[in-house]
Design an enzyme around this catalytic site. Structure first.
Site, mmCIF file in Angstrom:
data_model
loop_
_atom_site.group_PDB
_atom_site.id
_atom_site.type_symbol
_atom_site.label_atom_id
_atom_site.label_comp_id
_atom_site.label_asym_id
_atom_site.label_seq_id
_atom_site.Cartn_x
_atom_site.Cartn_y
_atom_site.Cartn_z
ATOM 1 N N CYS A 4 81.428 49.196 47.234
ATOM 2 C CA CYS A 4 83.175 48.775 46.742
ATOM 3 C C CYS A 4 82.689 47.390 47.770
ATOM 4 O O CYS A 4 82.569 48.045 48.537
ATOM 5 C CB CYS A 4 83.451 49.802 46.272
ATOM 6 S SG CYS A 4 83.846 50.643 45.071
ATOM 7 N N ASP A 5 83.016 46.872 46.972
ATOM 8 C CA ASP A 5 83.854 45.753 48.326
ATOM 9 C C ASP A 5 84.870 44.555 47.836
ATOM 10 O O ASP A 5 85.076 43.935 46.223
ATOM 11 C CB ASP A 5 82.460 44.525 48.923
ATOM 12 C CG ASP A 5 82.739 44.178 50.052
ATOM 13 O OD1 ASP A 5 83.290 44.665 51.516
ATOM 14 O OD2 ASP A 5 83.182 42.850 50.387
ATOM 15 N N SER A 6 85.878 44.102 48.872
ATOM 16 C CA SER A 6 86.540 43.750 48.042
ATOM 17 C C SER A 6 87.344 42.331 48.592
ATOM 18 O O SER A 6 87.141 42.635 49.700
ATOM 19 C CB SER A 6 88.702 44.267 47.980
ATOM 20 O OG SER A 6 87.975 45.744 47.791
ATOM 21 N N GLY A 55 84.656 44.205 43.796
ATOM 22 C CA GLY A 55 82.576 44.375 43.381
ATOM 23 C C GLY A 55 82.520 45.993 43.248
ATOM 24 O O GLY A 55 82.702 46.519 44.240
#
Length: 204
Positions: free
Chosen positions: A76-78, A113
């Protein structure tokens, strides 16, 4: 779901907030930090950037593991899209302060994501969760105190929804978990695409 498979989730992220969301939902994920250099990834928009980073994290960890039919890797990445700019983690206190002076009283869109991959089948699924965040019109003194706390220096967009920064977010439109770093409804849908029932990851 094959009943003889014991499913296990590996979280390719150092984020304690993401791990906490999973744990509260009954999923004790193993954490493996990818160590990827996020500065090497460029993208034209926030959607593409956060998804590319999530994919890179998950695939980097998957490549290090032995084949196991029950293992699913989640990356995940924000990032925060704000008035044409993309805000990841601030470089320093000065940048966090400048961001907050721009963001207060306005709104941005938090993109996270999500990428999941199965070690054995090779199946992959990915998507981006989006949540609109409306920031309170906070004072210079509040900004200074918040930045001094250190919290905004370690998170995308220089704010959190599950810590001190929660008082500075007036409302959101969308999944609050997505703002914290992981949308559980979205994860459930991605797992379903791969043929892995979400409930198969619950603690036994």
């Amino acid at each position: 779901m094959e009943k003889d498979i014991a499913y296990r989730l590996i979280l390719a992220s150092a984020s304690p907030a993401r791990r906490g969301l999973l744990s509260a939902a009954g999923i004790e994920a193993d954490v493996m930090v990818s160590g990827v250099d996020e500065s090497t990834v460029e993208a034209a928009d926030a959607d593409a950037l956060c998804l590319a980073l999530a994919r890179m994290k998950a695939r980097t960890i998957a490549a290090q593991l032995n084949a196991d039919p029950g293992v699913v890797v989640l990356g995940c990445d924000s990032v925060l899209a704000f008035e044409g700019d993309i805000f990841g983690k601030p470089a320093n206190a000065e940048e966090a302060t400048a961001r907050w002076k721009r963001m207060r009283g306005r709104a941005g869109v938090l993109h996270t994501g999500h990428h999941v991959t199965s070690l054995v089948t090779g199946k992959q699924a990915e998507a981006v969760g989006t949540t609109t965040v409306h920031f309170a019109d906070i004072s210079d003194a509040e900004i200074a105190a918040y930045v001094a706390s250190g919290e905004p220096l370690h998170v995308a967009g220089s704010f959190t929804l599950d810590g001190r920064g929660s008082a500075f977010v007036e409302r959101i439109e969308g999944d609050p978990g997505n703002v914290i770093g992981l949308s559980l409804p979205l994860l459930r849908n991605l797992l379903a695409e791969m043929g892995v029932p979400y409930i198969a990851l619950w603690n036994k």
